[in-house]
Scaffold this motif. Sequence first.
Motif, PDB file in Angstrom:
ATOM      1  N   PHE A  70       0.826  -1.207   0.000  1.00  0.00           N
ATOM      2  CA  PHE A  70       0.000   0.000   0.000  1.00  0.00           C
ATOM      3  C   PHE A  70       0.866   1.266   0.000  1.00  0.00           C
ATOM      4  CE2 PHE A  70      -2.535  -3.409   1.854  1.00  0.00           C
ATOM      5  CZ  PHE A  70      -3.705  -3.316   1.095  1.00  0.00           C
ATOM      6  N   PRO A  71       1.657   1.474  -1.046  1.00  0.00           N
ATOM      7  CA  PRO A  71       2.581   2.615  -1.065  1.00  0.00           C
ATOM      8  C   PRO A  71       1.892   3.972  -1.035  1.00  0.00           C
ATOM      9  CG  PRO A  71       2.550   1.493  -3.197  1.00  0.00           C
ATOM     10  CD  PRO A  71       1.815   0.626  -2.247  1.00  0.00           C
ATOM     11  N   ILE A  72       0.723   4.090  -1.660  1.00  0.00           N
ATOM     12  CA  ILE A  72       0.015   5.371  -1.640  1.00  0.00           C
ATOM     13  C   ILE A  72      -0.451   5.701  -0.224  1.00  0.00           C
ATOM     14  CG2 ILE A  72      -2.011   6.633  -2.463  1.00  0.00           C
ATOM     15  CD1 ILE A  72       0.057   6.381  -4.581  1.00  0.00           C
ATOM     16  N   TYR A  73      -0.980   4.720   0.464  1.00  0.00           N
ATOM     17  CA  TYR A  73      -1.470   4.933   1.826  1.00  0.00           C
ATOM     18  C   TYR A  73      -0.337   5.368   2.755  1.00  0.00           C
ATOM     19  CZ  TYR A  73      -3.862   4.001   6.255  1.00  0.00           C
ATOM     20  OH  TYR A  73      -4.423   4.119   7.505  1.00  0.00           O
ATOM     21  N   TYR A  74       0.852   4.817   2.557  1.00  0.00           N
ATOM     22  CA  TYR A  74       2.001   5.118   3.425  1.00  0.00           C
ATOM     23  C   TYR A  74       2.819   6.315   2.920  1.00  0.00           C
ATOM     24  CZ  TYR A  74       1.699   0.983   6.449  1.00  0.00           C
ATOM     25  OH  TYR A  74       1.330   0.056   7.390  1.00  0.00           O
ATOM     26  N   LYS A  75       2.407   6.907   1.832  1.00  0.00           N
ATOM     27  CA  LYS A  75       3.203   7.937   1.168  1.00  0.00           C
ATOM     28  C   LYS A  75       3.669   9.044   2.103  1.00  0.00           C
ATOM     29  CE  LYS A  75       2.837  11.466  -2.457  1.00  0.00           C
ATOM     30  NZ  LYS A  75       1.985  12.010  -3.538  1.00  0.00           N
ATOM     31  N   ASN A  76       2.776   9.542   2.941  1.00  0.00           N
ATOM     32  CA  ASN A  76       3.104  10.672   3.801  1.00  0.00           C
ATOM     33  C   ASN A  76       3.527  10.265   5.204  1.00  0.00           C
ATOM     34  OD1 ASN A  76       2.520  12.628   1.794  1.00  0.00           O
ATOM     35  ND2 ASN A  76       0.339  12.377   2.188  1.00  0.00           N
ATOM     36  N   GLY A  77       3.821   8.996   5.362  1.00  0.00           N
ATOM     37  CA  GLY A  77       4.365   8.517   6.622  1.00  0.00           C
ATOM     38  C   GLY A  77       5.830   8.170   6.428  1.00  0.00           C
ATOM     39  N   VAL A  78       6.248   7.041   7.001  1.00  0.00           N
ATOM     40  CA  VAL A  78       7.574   6.507   6.693  1.00  0.00           C
ATOM     41  C   VAL A  78       7.392   5.725   5.401  1.00  0.00           C
ATOM     42  CG1 VAL A  78       9.488   5.067   7.473  1.00  0.00           C
ATOM     43  CG2 VAL A  78       8.209   6.457   9.122  1.00  0.00           C
ATOM     44  N   SER A  79       7.677   6.383   4.295  1.00  0.00           N
ATOM     45  CA  SER A  79       7.333   5.890   2.962  1.00  0.00           C
ATOM     46  C   SER A  79       7.957   4.529   2.681  1.00  0.00           C
ATOM     47  CB  SER A  79       7.798   6.896   1.910  1.00  0.00           C
ATOM     48  OG  SER A  79       7.339   8.196   2.228  1.00  0.00           O
ATOM     49  N   TYR A 658      10.937   9.946  18.965  1.00  0.00           N
ATOM     50  CA  TYR A 658      11.442   8.695  18.386  1.00  0.00           C
ATOM     51  C   TYR A 658      10.270   7.726  18.232  1.00  0.00           C
ATOM     52  CZ  TYR A 658      16.097  10.482  18.569  1.00  0.00           C
ATOM     53  OH  TYR A 658      17.206  11.260  18.325  1.00  0.00           O
ATOM     54  N   LEU A 659       9.965   7.408  16.983  1.00  0.00           N
ATOM     55  CA  LEU A 659       8.793   6.613  16.656  1.00  0.00           C
ATOM     56  C   LEU A 659       8.939   5.161  17.123  1.00  0.00           C
ATOM     57  CD1 LEU A 659       8.332   7.909  12.994  1.00  0.00           C
ATOM     58  CD2 LEU A 659       7.085   8.682  15.035  1.00  0.00           C
ATOM     59  N   LYS A 660       7.867   4.405  16.994  1.00  0.00           N
ATOM     60  CA  LYS A 660       7.875   2.992  17.372  1.00  0.00           C
ATOM     61  C   LYS A 660       9.002   2.229  16.685  1.00  0.00           C
ATOM     62  CE  LYS A 660       3.981   0.606  17.616  1.00  0.00           C
ATOM     63  NZ  LYS A 660       2.793  -0.204  17.223  1.00  0.00           N
ATOM     64  N   ASN A 661       9.271   2.553  15.413  1.00  0.00           N
ATOM     65  CA  ASN A 661      10.325   1.867  14.662  1.00  0.00           C
ATOM     66  C   ASN A 661      11.711   2.431  14.930  1.00  0.00           C
ATOM     67  OD1 ASN A 661      10.185   4.279  13.253  1.00  0.00           O
ATOM     68  ND2 ASN A 661       9.072   3.397  11.511  1.00  0.00           N
ATOM     69  N   GLY A 662      11.802   3.432  15.808  1.00  0.00           N
ATOM     70  CA  GLY A 662      13.089   3.996  16.192  1.00  0.00           C
ATOM     71  C   GLY A 662      13.481   5.247  15.454  1.00  0.00           C
ATOM     72  N   HIS A 663      12.752   5.611  14.408  1.00  0.00           N
ATOM     73  CA  HIS A 663      13.118   6.782  13.623  1.00  0.00           C
ATOM     74  C   HIS A 663      12.874   8.075  14.392  1.00  0.00           C
ATOM     75  CE1 HIS A 663      14.429   5.393   9.731  1.00  0.00           C
ATOM     76  NE2 HIS A 663      13.401   4.565   9.622  1.00  0.00           N
ATOM     77  N   ASN A 664      13.754   9.047  14.150  1.00  0.00           N
ATOM     78  CA  ASN A 664      13.629  10.379  14.741  1.00  0.00           C
ATOM     79  C   ASN A 664      12.716  11.218  13.849  1.00  0.00           C
ATOM     80  OD1 ASN A 664      15.906  13.207  15.131  1.00  0.00           O
ATOM     81  ND2 ASN A 664      14.039  12.738  16.252  1.00  0.00           N
ATOM     82  N   TYR A 665      11.539  11.533  14.353  1.00  0.00           N
ATOM     83  CA  TYR A 665      10.530  12.285  13.604  1.00  0.00           C
ATOM     84  C   TYR A 665      10.766  13.778  13.783  1.00  0.00           C
ATOM     85  CZ  TYR A 665       5.878  13.996  12.225  1.00  0.00           C
ATOM     86  OH  TYR A 665       4.834  14.655  11.622  1.00  0.00           O
ATOM     87  N   GLN A 666      10.713  14.525  12.651  1.00  0.00           N
ATOM     88  CA  GLN A 666      10.862  15.976  12.719  1.00  0.00           C
ATOM     89  C   GLN A 666       9.524  16.686  12.515  1.00  0.00           C
ATOM     90  OE1 GLN A 666      14.422  17.292  13.334  1.00  0.00           O
ATOM     91  NE2 GLN A 666      13.914  15.238  14.055  1.00  0.00           N
ATOM     92  N   ASP A 667       8.923  16.452  11.351  1.00  0.00           N
ATOM     93  CA  ASP A 667       7.653  17.101  11.025  1.00  0.00           C
ATOM     94  C   ASP A 667       7.022  16.360   9.848  1.00  0.00           C
ATOM     95  OD1 ASP A 667       9.074  17.971   8.733  1.00  0.00           O
ATOM     96  OD2 ASP A 667       9.573  19.886   9.659  1.00  0.00           O
ATOM     97  N   GLY A 668       5.944  16.933   9.301  1.00  0.00           N
ATOM     98  CA  GLY A 668       5.259  16.273   8.206  1.00  0.00           C
ATOM     99  C   GLY A 668       6.070  16.150   6.946  1.00  0.00           C
ATOM    100  N   ARG A 669       7.130  16.925   6.845  1.00  0.00           N
ATOM    101  CA  ARG A 669       8.008  16.820   5.685  1.00  0.00           C
ATOM    102  C   ARG A 669       9.089  15.773   5.921  1.00  0.00           C
ATOM    103  NH1 ARG A 669      12.299  21.342   3.555  1.00  0.00           N
ATOM    104  NH2 ARG A 669      13.037  21.002   5.685  1.00  0.00           N
ATOM    105  N   LEU A 670       9.798  15.892   7.031  1.00  0.00           N
ATOM    106  CA  LEU A 670      10.857  14.935   7.368  1.00  0.00           C
ATOM    107  C   LEU A 670      10.341  14.009   8.461  1.00  0.00           C
ATOM    108  CD1 LEU A 670      14.014  17.230   7.368  1.00  0.00           C
ATOM    109  CD2 LEU A 670      13.324  15.593   5.632  1.00  0.00           C
ATOM    110  N   ARG A 671       9.688  12.940   8.003  1.00  0.00           N
ATOM    111  CA  ARG A 671       9.144  11.994   8.975  1.00  0.00           C
ATOM    112  C   ARG A 671      10.226  11.114   9.588  1.00  0.00           C
ATOM    113  NH1 ARG A 671       6.885  13.223   3.953  1.00  0.00           N
ATOM    114  NH2 ARG A 671       6.834  11.027   3.334  1.00  0.00           N
TER     115      ARG A 671
END
Length: 718
Positions: A70-79, A658-671
């Motif tokens: 589901f790449p479209i659904y995840y597009k604006n998340g951790v793509s 720091y998200l569930k997967n460990g990623h450092n979240y910044q904002d809607g642009r740099l997830r």
Amino acid sequence: MKKKYNIIFIALASIIYPMLSKAQQETKINRESVVRRHNVSNQAMDTLASLTVGNGAFAYTVDATGMQSFPIYYKNGVSLGTQSEWGWDAFPNTKSYKFEETLKSYDFNNEGRDAKYSIQLKEPARNVEAVNYFRENKHRLQLGNVGLELYLKNGQRAAVQDIQHIRQQLDLWTGIVTSEFRIEGEAVSVKTASYQGNDRIAVHVASPLIAQKRLKIFIHYPYPSGKFLDEGTNYDQADNHKTTIVTQSANVTLINHQLQGTDYFTKLDYSQGTIKNTDPHYFVYQPAAGLKEFDFSFAFAPKNKFDNEAHNYLDAAGESTAFWKHFWESGAAVDFAGSTDPRANELERRVVLSQYLTKVQCGGSNPPQETGLTFNSWYGKPHTEMHWWHAVHFALWGRADIMEKTLDYYFRTFEKARELAKRQGYQGVRWVKMSDNEGNESPSSVAAFLVWQQPHIIYMTELAYRDKKGLAVLEKYKDLVFATADFMADFAHYDQATGRYNVGKGVIPAQEVFKASETMNPTYEVAYWDWALRIAQQWKERLGEPRVKKWDEVIEKLAPLPSKDKVYLATETAPDSYTYDRWMTDHPAVLGALGMVPESPKLNKDIMKNTLDVVLKKWHWEKTWGWDFPMTAMNAARLNLPNKALDALFMNIQTNTYLKNGHNYQDGRLRIYLPGNGGVLTAVAMMLEGWDASNSDLPGFPKDGSWVIKKEGFKKMP
């Protein structure tokens, strides 16, 4: 086959990582227990909880189905990206733009210099177009989406809401993702693993849906977006690229994807079934109806030079398991179990997941882009000023070989860095801030004037020397170190009136809010200049060569660290550093002058302590970035303020998420933002093991009994 690959890979891993010492083999830390207690689990289609498998130079990110369904659904998340180090493209230069059309001359210090900088020009129109072209090209490719086609009983394609009873886990100890879910009550199981020696993924799929012809696999090739971000979902412009089946047999299909600036190949290995081209750039694997389960593997490469071996999931799983076991058992480890500080488990989670993410996404032969190998930011181009944050932690965690691999970029781009320095009238090499893997510069009105990336190569090669000692390291990197020092000494401008060397004007500091034309002697850059030139002279002495007179002159006469009212200023030219709001946004880089950088002979720790207090109180922390928090923690640790160091690591600010997967979240642009992950690893290593001038154990942690810590394998920071 599985046994063969495991033997080969274990042999390879023993070369990549140092052999375990006897002390490590008799470790008090149960490393498997520490790692596995932070395995990532998903029970929903959470767009910010995507999981990645990969090998450092290639990565594949999956949704809750275990593939990119589901790449479209995840597009604006951790793509759901599929990216490699080698995957670059460029749009046609139809108007024959020349890079020279992006240049503008400056003479910041009125010395008759004709220094040409590549910036974002505002006029005339032709030059603006040239700037845009060279910013967008080359751009990193999204190689392709590979996911499941799932169907309901009524024949309709299953949607996100149809994926029910999700149980997904990333086993960090093996690097394998296991995904289980149901569609209309029917179970589906997907296991996903990455090969470590090449850019190949394998999955094992089991479900009653296979026999019902309700489960297939698709391969969809997107077109480059040409934008700042590329999430790999641009399915328009189908006529601008071409995808064809080159060869096909009962269990193997070879596909060629041709773009305007490059082409590459995909090799598919599969169990019984067929591959059909059902739409331009869209291919479907239909497993044979009699199957209850099947294997499917896909490899990407720039050339059609695949081996003739049959590849299956067991091979991939065996290789991944062997590699990750060796990874976790080598290098450093820390165990915070038993601590009463409620933040201990979260800190352990962040360091475990950050080790995994940085190895998967930042372990190639180049500085990674800030969003790794998941989706493009800044057109997919690496930023060399971020390389410190991406790579230094590897050395401090006892894995200097991974850091050293990324230094290959500097050898490859050396001549272009020399050309840049020459274009501006300087000696030595000026490392390009934003480039592709070959060092081709991107126009930028900020990047063109940054200089804090310059000493990074001296810092990282010094860590390499400390790791291995010996003449070989000095000989390998000496040209990089000395040419960098030549530029730094020449860039420092001598002021006849004051009898001192200044860093600037003509510099935008790490705190990017200041104008190049007005800025001189940023505190962090001056401290870093001083330290790096001194280290370069040490390299001369280690090699038995004479010290460089010009370097010593600059060291001796370099401007003092600017201060006012017993507080260090952001820059000498900003006496209102803590009264003007704009000067208290972006990176509080003044703290990097003691933290990232070791204590300079120029530095007064009492003044720096006052500075930390002022910054903590007055800074607009909501306008900062992920690595600012570990930078602040390192400053506090060196000032013997461990409680403030921990408080900095856990500031309740969005960019410190720091998200569930460990990623450092910044904002809607740099997830995702990998410099934040690298920063946490660097700060924690320093707080655990200390630095050259520290003489106590665990200098960055309180001694009040709230932290119970086992550690091993760490290296001291300079």
